[in-house]
Motif scaffolding. Structure first.
Motif, PDB file in Angstrom:
ATOM      1  N   VAL A 159       0.842  -1.206   0.000  1.00 19.86           N
ATOM      2  CA  VAL A 159       0.000   0.000   0.000  1.00 19.86           C
ATOM      3  C   VAL A 159       0.872   1.250   0.000  1.00 19.86           C
ATOM      4  O   VAL A 159       0.675   2.187  -0.787  1.00 19.86           O
ATOM      5  N   GLU A 160       1.854   1.279   0.889  1.00 18.20           N
ATOM      6  CA  GLU A 160       2.714   2.459   0.995  1.00 18.20           C
ATOM      7  C   GLU A 160       3.569   2.635  -0.255  1.00 18.20           C
ATOM      8  O   GLU A 160       3.816   3.770  -0.693  1.00 18.20           O
ATOM      9  N   ALA A 161       4.008   1.528  -0.847  1.00 14.06           N
ATOM     10  CA  ALA A 161       4.800   1.621  -2.075  1.00 14.06           C
ATOM     11  C   ALA A 161       3.991   2.208  -3.224  1.00 14.06           C
ATOM     12  O   ALA A 161       4.560   2.818  -4.142  1.00 14.06           O
ATOM     13  N   ARG A 162       2.666   2.045  -3.165  1.00 15.44           N
ATOM     14  CA  ARG A 162       1.790   2.599  -4.194  1.00 15.44           C
ATOM     15  C   ARG A 162       1.305   4.005  -3.845  1.00 15.44           C
ATOM     16  O   ARG A 162       0.433   4.553  -4.526  1.00 15.44           O
ATOM     17  N   GLY A 163       1.857   4.595  -2.776  1.00 16.51           N
ATOM     18  CA  GLY A 163       1.513   5.964  -2.423  1.00 16.51           C
ATOM     19  C   GLY A 163       0.475   6.112  -1.336  1.00 16.51           C
ATOM     20  O   GLY A 163       0.131   7.243  -0.956  1.00 16.51           O
ATOM     21  N   GLY A 164      -0.040   5.003  -0.803  1.00 15.51           N
ATOM     22  CA  GLY A 164      -1.009   5.088   0.280  1.00 15.51           C
ATOM     23  C   GLY A 164      -0.348   5.381   1.614  1.00 15.51           C
ATOM     24  O   GLY A 164       0.863   5.212   1.781  1.00 15.51           O
ATOM     25  N   ARG A 165      -1.141   5.832   2.576  1.00 15.16           N
ATOM     26  CA  ARG A 165      -0.652   6.094   3.929  1.00 15.16           C
ATOM     27  C   ARG A 165      -1.348   5.161   4.911  1.00 15.16           C
ATOM     28  O   ARG A 165      -2.530   4.835   4.750  1.00 15.16           O
ATOM     29  N   ILE A 166      -0.615   4.780   5.936  1.00 17.67           N
ATOM     30  CA  ILE A 166      -1.181   3.948   7.006  1.00 17.67           C
ATOM     31  C   ILE A 166      -0.875   4.621   8.326  1.00 17.67           C
ATOM     32  O   ILE A 166       0.290   4.915   8.626  1.00 17.67           O
ATOM     33  N   SER A 167      -1.912   4.877   9.108  1.00 21.69           N
ATOM     34  CA  SER A 167      -1.762   5.528  10.408  1.00 21.69           C
ATOM     35  C   SER A 167      -2.270   4.579  11.479  1.00 21.69           C
ATOM     36  O   SER A 167      -3.456   4.229  11.507  1.00 21.69           O
ATOM     37  N   VAL A 168      -1.367   4.144  12.363  1.00 27.25           N
ATOM     38  CA  VAL A 168      -1.757   3.258  13.465  1.00 27.25           C
ATOM     39  C   VAL A 168      -2.035   4.102  14.703  1.00 27.25           C
ATOM     40  O   VAL A 168      -1.690   5.287  14.767  1.00 27.25           O
ATOM     41  N   GLY A 169      -2.678   3.474  15.695  1.00 22.33           N
ATOM     42  CA  GLY A 169      -3.063   4.217  16.892  1.00 22.33           C
ATOM     43  C   GLY A 169      -4.092   5.290  16.585  1.00 22.33           C
ATOM     44  O   GLY A 169      -4.119   6.328  17.251  1.00 22.33           O
ATOM     45  N   ARG A 170      -4.962   5.047  15.585  1.00 21.22           N
ATOM     46  CA  ARG A 170      -5.957   6.021  15.161  1.00 21.22           C
ATOM     47  C   ARG A 170      -7.350   5.403  15.238  1.00 21.22           C
ATOM     48  O   ARG A 170      -7.938   5.016  14.227  1.00 21.22           O
ATOM     49  N   PRO A 171      -7.918   5.261  16.434  1.00 20.03           N
ATOM     50  CA  PRO A 171      -9.271   4.709  16.530  1.00 20.03           C
ATOM     51  C   PRO A 171     -10.298   5.656  15.939  1.00 20.03           C
ATOM     52  O   PRO A 171     -10.132   6.874  15.963  1.00 20.03           O
ATOM     53  N   VAL A 172     -11.357   5.085  15.407  1.00 18.99           N
ATOM     54  CA  VAL A 172     -12.481   5.851  14.872  1.00 18.99           C
ATOM     55  C   VAL A 172     -13.714   5.465  15.672  1.00 18.99           C
ATOM     56  O   VAL A 172     -14.211   4.345  15.570  1.00 18.99           O
ATOM     57  N   ALA A 173     -14.176   6.385  16.496  1.00 18.74           N
ATOM     58  CA  ALA A 173     -15.337   6.127  17.351  1.00 18.74           C
ATOM     59  C   ALA A 173     -16.612   6.727  16.785  1.00 18.74           C
ATOM     60  O   ALA A 173     -17.717   6.314  17.148  1.00 18.74           O
ATOM     61  N   SER A 174     -16.480   7.724  15.907  1.00 16.14           N
ATOM     62  CA  SER A 174     -17.650   8.368  15.317  1.00 16.14           C
ATOM     63  C   SER A 174     -17.252   8.951  13.977  1.00 16.14           C
ATOM     64  O   SER A 174     -16.058   9.026  13.625  1.00 16.14           O
ATOM     65  N   ALA A 175     -18.238   9.414  13.231  1.00 15.37           N
ATOM     66  CA  ALA A 175     -17.964  10.007  11.924  1.00 15.37           C
ATOM     67  C   ALA A 175     -17.078  11.233  12.043  1.00 15.37           C
ATOM     68  O   ALA A 175     -16.335  11.568  11.104  1.00 15.37           O
ATOM     69  N   ALA A 176     -17.098  11.890  13.187  1.00 14.43           N
ATOM     70  CA  ALA A 176     -16.275  13.089  13.382  1.00 14.43           C
ATOM     71  C   ALA A 176     -14.785  12.771  13.382  1.00 14.43           C
ATOM     72  O   ALA A 176     -13.960  13.671  13.190  1.00 14.43           O
ATOM     73  N   ASP A 177     -14.416  11.502  13.598  1.00 12.79           N
ATOM     74  CA  ASP A 177     -13.004  11.118  13.627  1.00 12.79           C
ATOM     75  C   ASP A 177     -12.434  10.863  12.237  1.00 12.79           C
ATOM     76  O   ASP A 177     -11.241  10.589  12.100  1.00 12.79           O
ATOM     77  N   LEU A 178     -13.273  10.944  11.195  1.00 12.51           N
ATOM     78  CA  LEU A 178     -12.833  10.624   9.844  1.00 12.51           C
ATOM     79  C   LEU A 178     -12.278  11.858   9.142  1.00 12.51           C
ATOM     80  O   LEU A 178     -12.898  12.922   9.180  1.00 12.51           O
ATOM     81  N   PRO A 179     -11.142  11.748   8.486  1.00 12.49           N
ATOM     82  CA  PRO A 179     -10.644  12.870   7.692  1.00 12.49           C
ATOM     83  C   PRO A 179     -11.485  13.043   6.435  1.00 12.49           C
ATOM     84  O   PRO A 179     -12.211  12.121   6.030  1.00 12.49           O
ATOM     85  N   PRO A 180     -11.423  14.201   5.783  1.00  6.86           N
ATOM     86  CA  PRO A 180     -12.215  14.431   4.568  1.00  6.86           C
ATOM     87  C   PRO A 180     -11.839  13.429   3.472  1.00  6.86           C
ATOM     88  O   PRO A 180     -10.655  13.172   3.223  1.00  6.86           O
ATOM     89  N   ALA A 181     -12.835  12.836   2.841  1.00  6.48           N
ATOM     90  CA  ALA A 181     -12.595  11.852   1.792  1.00  6.48           C
ATOM     91  C   ALA A 181     -13.831  11.736   0.918  1.00  6.48           C
ATOM     92  O   ALA A 181     -14.943  12.068   1.335  1.00  6.48           O
ATOM     93  N   ARG A 182     -13.640  11.243  -0.289  1.00 12.10           N
ATOM     94  CA  ARG A 182     -14.774  10.999  -1.187  1.00 12.10           C
ATOM     95  C   ARG A 182     -15.519   9.727  -0.813  1.00 12.10           C
ATOM     96  O   ARG A 182     -16.703   9.591  -1.083  1.00 12.10           O
ATOM     97  N   THR A 183     -14.803   8.776  -0.212  1.00 12.61           N
ATOM     98  CA  THR A 183     -15.439   7.539   0.202  1.00 12.61           C
ATOM     99  C   THR A 183     -14.713   6.966   1.411  1.00 12.61           C
ATOM    100  O   THR A 183     -13.524   7.230   1.613  1.00 12.61           O
TER     101      THR A 183
END
Length: 484
Positions: A234-258
């Motif tokens: 994933v990272e070699a193809r330009g993606g990012r991976i962030s660990v220690g990032r729980p998502v408890a609600s929609a407010a925790d999501l960064p802006p995205a199309r999907t």
């Protein structure tokens, strides 16, 4: 303002990483958010017992991996990041108390010949049942590991459906000996559904056909190597991976199309809340989870001393004994109580992968099914089953790790109540994961920034297994609708 990504994937299990890699390979910007400090979900490898002994936290043997259309598609990417498959000499053995073990070999001919040579018989019926299936294992996997639709190989699937849709106990009657039946029924028991219910035969037939056509491999270095290779790709193809990032609600999501969620319905309801239509939310709340598991890992002074040396050739052993013993264990599970003599699924990866233990030492991995959220300690019962077929086993134990349902869920929140299958896989829920829909991956909800939401976990088709197919199918659905 933060950049608006094409996609955010919540959860870095194999399906979440598969979804991210599919999107990154398509040229889309993607970030993976993982609540834990490491990627992998159920596909992780840790020192659970003693220093230098590396154990797979959940999955250990991967029958569906090398036949997975997704993993085959990205095989070069993963190999470039260190993933290597190891094939044990034989995929599976089922030992008995007073008869030779039944052994699933790497081909239909070898399995049938072995059944006849050891006195079990049934080789001819084995060839009739499996010959047309195992020789087309890849075609079979392409259809089975897909959502419900008109099959690409209709004649093959008609043949498979004829013997796979009935209960496993019924299809097993087509085989000519208890040794042959034990191989089918033990494999079918991985579904954690009573064997007198349809379509349990399909689980057993699929797994044993794969074993004879593709093997039941382990990953060199442990199952965590699969997740590490996926993450690196994933990272070699330009993606990012962030660990220690729980998502408890929609407010925790960064802006995205999907947004794609590698989560079960329970977490989707918690995050989605009122964004999910009331009727859909109720259907998710009614999603049923399977029985839990009790898992043991051992650090061993020596290899397991099987009474029957044939068992040592197999990467996986099914410990139950006679068919009556197997059914007694499964009937206890069915009635919501731990079995006195449980059906134990065991692997001994260090026999083929010396990186799992210090030189001269060994590891072993095993689990049995228990009622959901059970607090019963199955250590003694499971070790007694191993000792039954490997006298002296207990004397070799240097250290052990015991993980009941609560501990399994603590390692991975998707293992609700200790269930490792992403949800019960009976006939009512096999094709309606998480609900009955034309595109089961798409959720009828959007994020606060208008992002389309998708589910990409094993709570969607095709269900459990380290194959990445749920993530692959969900990502393709998002590419068609949200990211075209």
């Amino acid at each position: 303002m933060a950049e608006r990504l094409d996609a955010v994937v919540v959860g870095a299990g194999p399906n979440g990483l598969a979804a991210a890699l599919t999107l990154a390979r398509a040229g889309r910007s993607v970030e993976v958010l993982e609540a834990a400090e490491v990627v992998g979900g159920g596909a992780r490898t840790e020192e659970l017992t003693l220093p230098g002994f590396r154990h797979d936290v959940c999955s250990a043997v991967h029958p569906t991996a090398v036949a997975s259309p997704f993993l085959r598609q990205v095989e070069a990417d993963l190999a470039a990041h260190g993933l290597r498959w190891i094939q044990p000499e034989a995929p599976l053995a089922h030992p008995f108390d007073d008869r030779p073990a039944a052994v699933l070999e790497g081909s239909v001919t070898a399995t049938a010949d072995g059944l006849d040579a050891t006195g079990w018989g049934g080789g001819a019926s084995w060839r009739r049942l499996y010959g047309p299936l195992a020789t087309r294992a890849d075609d079979l996997a392409a259809v089975v590991l897909a959502p419900f639709r008109f099959p690409r190989h209709p004649l093959l699937m008609a043949r498979f459906g004829l013997v796979g849709l009935p209960p496993a106990r019924l299809t097993a009657r087509l085989l000519g000996s208890d040794g042959a039946r034990a191989l089918l029924l033990g494999a079918a028991s991985h579904a954690a559904v009573p064997l007198d219910r349809p379509p349990t035969a399909a689980f057993g037939l699929f797994l044993t056909a794969l074993g004879q056509g593709r093997g039941w491999p382990i990953a060199a270095g442990g199952s965590g190597a699969i997740s590490a290779a996926l993450a690196a790709a994933v990272e070699a193809r330009g993606g990012r991976i962030s660990v220690g990032r729980p998502v408890a609600s929609a407010a925790d999501l960064p802006p995205a199309r999907t947004v794609l969620f590698d989560l079960t319905p329970r977490q989707l309801v918690a995050i989605g809340g009122e964004r999910l239509p009331a009727g859909y939310r109720r259907r998710l709340e009614g999603f049923r989870y399977g029985p839990g598991v009790f898992k043991l890992d051992w650090a061993l002074a020596e290899p397991i001393p099987w009474r029957d040396p044939a068992v040592a050739r197999a990467g996986t052993a099914h410990l139950a004994g006679s068919l009556d013993d197997l059914h007694a264990a499964l009937d206890a599970e069915r009635h919501g109580r731990p079995a006195e003599r449980p059906f134990v699924i065991l692997s001994q990866p260090s026999r083929w992968d010396p990186s799992r233990a210090p030189e001269g030492r060994h590891t072993a991995w095993a689990y049995c099914h228990v009622p959901q959220d059970s607090t019963v300690d199955m250590t003694a019962a499971m070790e007694a089953q191993v000792e039954r077929f490997a006298p002296g086993f207990g004397d070799l134990i240097l250290g052990r790790s015991a993980l009941g349902p609560a501990a399994m869920e603590a390692h991975d929140a998707n293992h609700v109540g200790g269930s490792i299958d992403g949800g019960l896989q009976d006939w009512r829920q096999l094709f309606t994961r998480p609900v009955l829909a034309r595109v089961p991956y798409r959720l009828p909800a959007h994020g606060p920034d208008g992002a389309g939401w998708y589910c990409c976990s094993s709570s969607t088709p095709p269900g459990s297994g380290v194959h990445g197919m749920s993530g692959w199918w969900a990502a393709q659905a998002a590419l068609r609708r949200e990211l075209a």
